[in-house]
Design an enzyme around this catalytic site. Sequence first.
Site, PDB file in Angstrom:
ATOM      1  N   GLU A   6     -66.744  38.225  32.075  1.00  0.00           N
ATOM      2  CA  GLU A   6     -66.341  38.196  33.468  1.00  0.00           C
ATOM      3  C   GLU A   6     -66.835  39.445  34.182  1.00  0.00           C
ATOM      4  O   GLU A   6     -66.885  40.522  33.605  1.00  0.00           O
ATOM      5  CB  GLU A   6     -64.829  38.090  33.567  1.00  0.00           C
ATOM      6  CG  GLU A   6     -64.099  39.164  32.796  1.00  0.00           C
ATOM      7  CD  GLU A   6     -62.635  38.799  32.565  1.00  0.00           C
ATOM      8  OE1 GLU A   6     -61.788  39.405  33.204  1.00  0.00           O
ATOM      9  OE2 GLU A   6     -62.364  37.914  31.742  1.00  0.00           O
ATOM     10  N   CYS A  29     -67.399  45.415  38.812  1.00  0.00           N
ATOM     11  CA  CYS A  29     -66.800  45.832  37.552  1.00  0.00           C
ATOM     12  C   CYS A  29     -67.470  45.031  36.440  1.00  0.00           C
ATOM     13  O   CYS A  29     -67.332  43.816  36.392  1.00  0.00           O
ATOM     14  CB  CYS A  29     -65.297  45.555  37.625  1.00  0.00           C
ATOM     15  SG  CYS A  29     -64.405  45.942  36.134  1.00  0.00           S
ATOM     16  N   CYS A  89     -63.813  43.186  22.484  1.00  0.00           N
ATOM     17  CA  CYS A  89     -63.717  44.633  22.280  1.00  0.00           C
ATOM     18  C   CYS A  89     -63.042  44.903  20.940  1.00  0.00           C
ATOM     19  O   CYS A  89     -62.123  44.185  20.548  1.00  0.00           O
ATOM     20  CB  CYS A  89     -62.892  45.275  23.390  1.00  0.00           C
ATOM     21  SG  CYS A  89     -62.865  47.085  23.336  1.00  0.00           S
ATOM     22  N   CYS A 118     -56.603  48.175  21.942  1.00  0.00           N
ATOM     23  CA  CYS A 118     -55.503  48.774  22.707  1.00  0.00           C
ATOM     24  C   CYS A 118     -54.406  47.722  22.892  1.00  0.00           C
ATOM     25  O   CYS A 118     -54.682  46.568  23.240  1.00  0.00           O
ATOM     26  CB  CYS A 118     -56.000  49.269  24.068  1.00  0.00           C
ATOM     27  SG  CYS A 118     -57.256  50.563  23.935  1.00  0.00           S
ATOM     28  N   CYS A 129     -53.972  45.626  26.284  1.00  0.00           N
ATOM     29  CA  CYS A 129     -55.177  45.090  26.929  1.00  0.00           C
ATOM     30  C   CYS A 129     -55.509  43.700  26.404  1.00  0.00           C
ATOM     31  O   CYS A 129     -55.557  43.480  25.189  1.00  0.00           O
ATOM     32  CB  CYS A 129     -56.341  46.039  26.665  1.00  0.00           C
ATOM     33  SG  CYS A 129     -57.927  45.424  27.259  1.00  0.00           S
ATOM     34  N   GLY A 159     -64.865  45.344  26.952  1.00  0.00           N
ATOM     35  CA  GLY A 159     -65.606  46.133  25.979  1.00  0.00           C
ATOM     36  C   GLY A 159     -65.566  47.628  26.194  1.00  0.00           C
ATOM     37  O   GLY A 159     -65.072  48.128  27.199  1.00  0.00           O
ATOM     38  N   CYS A 217     -58.877  42.865  33.387  1.00  0.00           N
ATOM     39  CA  CYS A 217     -58.727  43.273  31.998  1.00  0.00           C
ATOM     40  C   CYS A 217     -58.828  42.134  30.989  1.00  0.00           C
ATOM     41  O   CYS A 217     -57.962  41.967  30.132  1.00  0.00           O
ATOM     42  CB  CYS A 217     -57.389  43.994  31.797  1.00  0.00           C
ATOM     43  SG  CYS A 217     -57.000  45.148  33.097  1.00  0.00           S
TER      44      CYS A 217
END
Length: 351
Positions: free
Chosen positions: A88, A101, A108, A112, A115, A162, A336
Amino acid sequence: MIVYDLSLDQLTERLVSWGHPPYRARQVYGQLWRRSATYAEMTDVPAALRERLAEELPLGVELLDERTADRGATRKVLLRLGGRHIIETVLMGYPTRVTACVSAQSGCAMDCSFCATGQMGLFNNLSVGEIAAQVVWARRAASRLPPSTPRRITNVVFMGMGEPFANERPTLGAVARLTDPHGMRLGSRHITISTVGVVPGIRRLPDANDQVRLAVSLHAADEELRSELVPANRLWPLDQLVDAIAGWRARTHHRPSIEWAMIRDVNDSDDQAEKLARIAFELHAHVNLIPLNPTPGGPMQPSTPERIRAFVGLLERGKVNVTVRDTRGREIEAACGQLRWEHDRAMAGQP
Ligand code: SAH
């Protein structure tokens, strides 16, 4: 290999090897990067060449979905890159700037806990062209922004999916491509690399580009809490990270940014604010507070507006520059990793 992977020199070499004069390559490259044109739209390029290009050097970008929020000022595109990676890219229009963005990876590995992308794990690294093409395609969407914002891209942030420094060379290659004077000509100072805190990447960054801006996702101001929220902290602890940011600042003379997702009862205490204030003051950093965007099914919630105000007050008392970011595109899952997440669920036939 997609055409956006090639520099002008590489494209020239290829076209010359096909028997075309070098000016053809300049023409195609200019159309790709300055006009965001597809091959079909390059009507001044001979049809036979366009066919060969489409076959051997495809654009490799398919627009799967585009959604808008904030009265058209936030636009999110779901792209399939190189026929395989679904990522995205989000476009945010403000009165004087438009920010794209972009994603550096599909998925990723940083894990975290708050996320959405982190929760899916890593699928693939993206190539130079796959990263840079997101800006080309975001620019096509920028032409549909409302008249209250510029209709072009003024800024690029690596805050999509990522970790840029886990895919370091393609990320830096994409920055070079986006700033190429023969191509899009974005200014490096308008590009921000956001990192979870990969210390070696931060240390190497000024050698590759000393104009590009740095944002570090801190989220916690002591080792224990940070290791919990950001597992990468176990590899590159806070004290080393702060040292690396200070080194970057000393070499580039730019102000670093610190990103901090405000998570209710997790990292929004007075104690964290005071510790953050000391770190940010020392680094001359600008702090961006982002009310947590709750991930589907995740237990964490955003801080209350009162807590955010108190947190801001403590940072200001510590003489720190702080901005509370607006939360764009919530209703279209623009934040996110949530869009890709939603796409995957839809593909799997889940509600
Ligand atoms: N891996 C890089 C860039 C991608 S994430 C990094 O960590 O900086 C971009 C930003 O969004 C980071 O600051 C990240 O911590 C933040 N973020 C991730 N999930 C979030 C959420 N649910 N709510 C608010 N911010 C989030």
